[in-house]
Design a protein around this motif. Structure first.
Motif, short mmCIF file in Angstrom:
data_model
loop_
_atom_site.label_atom_id
_atom_site.label_comp_id
_atom_site.label_asym_id
_atom_site.label_seq_id
_atom_site.Cartn_x
_atom_site.Cartn_y
_atom_site.Cartn_z
N ALA A 12 0.83 -1.21 0.00
CA ALA A 12 0.00 0.00 0.00
C ALA A 12 0.86 1.25 0.00
CB ALA A 12 -0.93 0.00 1.21
N VAL A 13 1.94 1.20 0.83
CA VAL A 13 2.85 2.35 0.90
C VAL A 13 3.53 2.57 -0.43
CG1 VAL A 13 4.98 3.20 1.93
CG2 VAL A 13 3.23 2.18 3.38
N GLU A 14 3.99 1.44 -1.05
CA GLU A 14 4.68 1.55 -2.33
C GLU A 14 3.74 2.08 -3.41
OE1 GLU A 14 6.10 -2.38 -2.94
OE2 GLU A 14 7.94 -2.09 -1.79
N THR A 15 2.47 1.60 -3.37
CA THR A 15 1.49 2.06 -4.35
C THR A 15 1.22 3.54 -4.18
OG1 THR A 15 0.45 -0.10 -4.40
CG2 THR A 15 -0.85 1.76 -5.22
N SER A 16 1.08 3.97 -2.90
CA SER A 16 0.84 5.39 -2.61
C SER A 16 2.01 6.24 -3.06
CB SER A 16 0.60 5.57 -1.11
OG SER A 16 0.46 6.92 -0.78
N SER A 17 3.24 5.74 -2.80
CA SER A 17 4.44 6.47 -3.19
C SER A 17 4.54 6.58 -4.70
CB SER A 17 5.69 5.76 -2.63
OG SER A 17 6.86 6.39 -3.06
N SER A 20 2.02 9.09 -5.89
CA SER A 20 2.45 10.44 -5.58
C SER A 20 3.52 10.92 -6.55
CB SER A 20 2.99 10.49 -4.14
OG SER A 20 3.45 11.79 -3.82
N THR A 21 4.46 10.03 -6.89
CA THR A 21 5.52 10.37 -7.84
C THR A 21 4.94 10.66 -9.22
OG1 THR A 21 7.11 8.99 -6.67
CG2 THR A 21 7.64 9.55 -8.94
N ALA A 22 3.99 9.81 -9.64
CA ALA A 22 3.34 10.01 -10.94
C ALA A 22 2.61 11.34 -10.98
CB ALA A 22 2.38 8.87 -11.23
N ALA A 100 5.53 22.27 -7.12
CA ALA A 100 5.66 22.70 -5.72
C ALA A 100 4.29 22.86 -5.06
CB ALA A 100 6.44 24.01 -5.65
N TYR A 101 3.30 23.28 -5.84
CA TYR A 101 1.94 23.38 -5.31
C TYR A 101 1.42 21.98 -4.95
CZ TYR A 101 -3.14 24.17 -5.31
OH TYR A 101 -4.46 24.20 -4.97
N ASP A 102 1.69 21.02 -5.83
CA ASP A 102 1.30 19.64 -5.54
C ASP A 102 2.04 19.13 -4.30
OD1 ASP A 102 -0.12 17.17 -6.70
OD2 ASP A 102 1.91 16.41 -6.45
N GLY A 104 3.18 21.04 -1.89
CA GLY A 104 2.61 21.77 -0.76
C GLY A 104 1.33 21.11 -0.26
N LYS A 105 0.50 20.65 -1.18
CA LYS A 105 -0.73 19.96 -0.78
C LYS A 105 -0.40 18.65 -0.07
CE LYS A 105 -2.66 20.14 -4.90
NZ LYS A 105 -3.68 19.97 -5.98
N ASN A 106 0.61 17.94 -0.57
CA ASN A 106 1.02 16.69 0.09
C ASN A 106 1.54 16.95 1.50
OD1 ASN A 106 0.34 15.05 -2.08
ND2 ASN A 106 2.37 15.18 -3.01
N LEU A 107 2.25 18.07 1.67
CA LEU A 107 2.75 18.42 3.00
C LEU A 107 1.60 18.70 3.97
CD1 LEU A 107 5.79 20.73 2.10
CD2 LEU A 107 5.87 18.44 3.12
N VAL A 108 0.56 19.35 3.45
CA VAL A 108 -0.62 19.60 4.29
C VAL A 108 -1.22 18.29 4.76
CG1 VAL A 108 -2.98 20.49 4.30
CG2 VAL A 108 -1.16 21.84 3.23
N TYR A 109 -1.34 17.33 3.85
CA TYR A 109 -1.88 16.02 4.23
C TYR A 109 -0.99 15.31 5.25
CZ TYR A 109 -5.44 16.13 0.53
OH TYR A 109 -6.52 16.46 -0.25
N THR A 110 0.34 15.48 5.07
CA THR A 110 1.29 14.85 5.98
C THR A 110 1.15 15.39 7.40
OG1 THR A 110 2.89 14.47 4.19
CG2 THR A 110 3.75 14.45 6.45
#
Length: 310
Positions: A12-17, A20-22, A100-102, A104-110
């Protein structure tokens, strides 16, 4: 069971990663394509704005006078003077901005793992937009420096000093090294951080408002994207003009004219009044809607094409 859970969790982690990269790659490519669209549509407006901001008092009576005198002296191609730096730099600038906006959104989720809703709030989108300007400024500042130098060439009857963008960078490096090339970085960040916050927030809010009941924001048609993108540009430039004026003056002035952002603000107000901080407002706002409508049309449609590829 424990082993199976661990394996499933890792997958699941690998799929999420991987996802996210894509998404980051797609945001990067789509942002660059959108930026090219923005330059092609908006450069004549930007040239008019820059010349109004940097010309000596009395050089022009207004935006239309800039256009008239530029066309009389250089023809239509004169309205695209200085376009090479942003056209060459706009792909990485807008690509990094949307990436960077993308991010930034990921950082908010983190930082908000226990969320009540998956959708970001307007405040969170604003924070992600503000963050996007930080890495982007490292590319924007030198590109803007070269663009401004080329745009003001020939203004007030001055002779042509540079033959092109590479000649500008070569001359700036001789003048003061890397520091000269990056002159105006603080002013660029002062313009783009709050401007990008307003930019992305306005776009997301407009998209929600324009989405018909029962539909998703991603399903918007061309007309709605044009309106949302145009409003995003207007929102950004409604607050970005004063720091943009100072950035243009710092980047176009002879070396040693200003010691920094605050010094430029103080000297500008002292010599030309507080109103000088809004020079170029009309062409900037005239450019804001069509150029940024083009940006988001480019971003949205290229992103959909990329989604079909991977």
């Amino acid at each position: 069971m424990g082993t199976e859970t661990a394996v499933d969790g890792t997958t699941a982690v690998e799929t999420s990663s991987s996802s996210s990269t894509a998404n980051s790659i797609k945001a990067f490519i789509a942002g660059g394509f959108g930026g090219v669209c923005a330059v092609l549509v908006g450069h004549p407006f930007d040239l008019t704005k820059t010349r109004l901001q940097t010309a000596a008092p009395g050089t022009y009576t207004g935006a239309l006078d800039v256009v008239k005198k530029t066309l009389a002296r250089d023809g239509v191609k004169g309205m695209y003077r200085g376009m090479v730096p942003p056209l060459l730099g706009v792909t990485p600038i807008f690509a990094v901005s949307f990436w960077a906006y993308d991010l930034g959104k990921n950082l908010v989720y983190t930082f908000t793992p226990k969320r009540d809703a998956p959708a970001l709030s307007t405040t969170e989108v604003t924070a992600a937009g503000f963050f996007s300007a930080i890495p982007t400024t490292l590319i924007t500042a030198p590109v803007e420096r070269a663009k401004v130098v080329l745009q003001v060439q020939g203004q007030g009857g001055a002779g042509k000093q540079y033959s092109g963008v590479l000649d500008v960078f070569k001359g700036l490096y001789k003048e003061g090294g890397v520091r000269s090339i990056f002159r105006g970085t603080t002013a660029t960040l002062a313009r783009d951080a709050p401007g990008s916050a307003a930019y992305f927030a306005a776009y997301e809010v407009a998209k929600k408002q324009l989405t018909p009941k029962g539909k998703e924001p991603g399903d918007l048609d061309l007309g709605a994207i044009v309106v949302a993108g145009g409003l995003a540009g207007v929102a950004m430039w409604s607050i970005a003009i004063p720091p943009d004026v100072l950035k243009s003056r710092i980047q176009s002035a002879p070396q040693g004219t200003y010691s920094g952002f605050a010094d430029c603000a103080r000297k500008t107000i002292a010599s030309d009044g507080i109103g000088a901080l809004w020079k170029g407002f009309v062409p900037a706002m005239a450019r804001a809607f069509p150029a940024n409508a083009a940006t988001f049309v480019g971003v949205e449609f290229s992103r959909k094409a990329l989604d079909k590829l991977f």
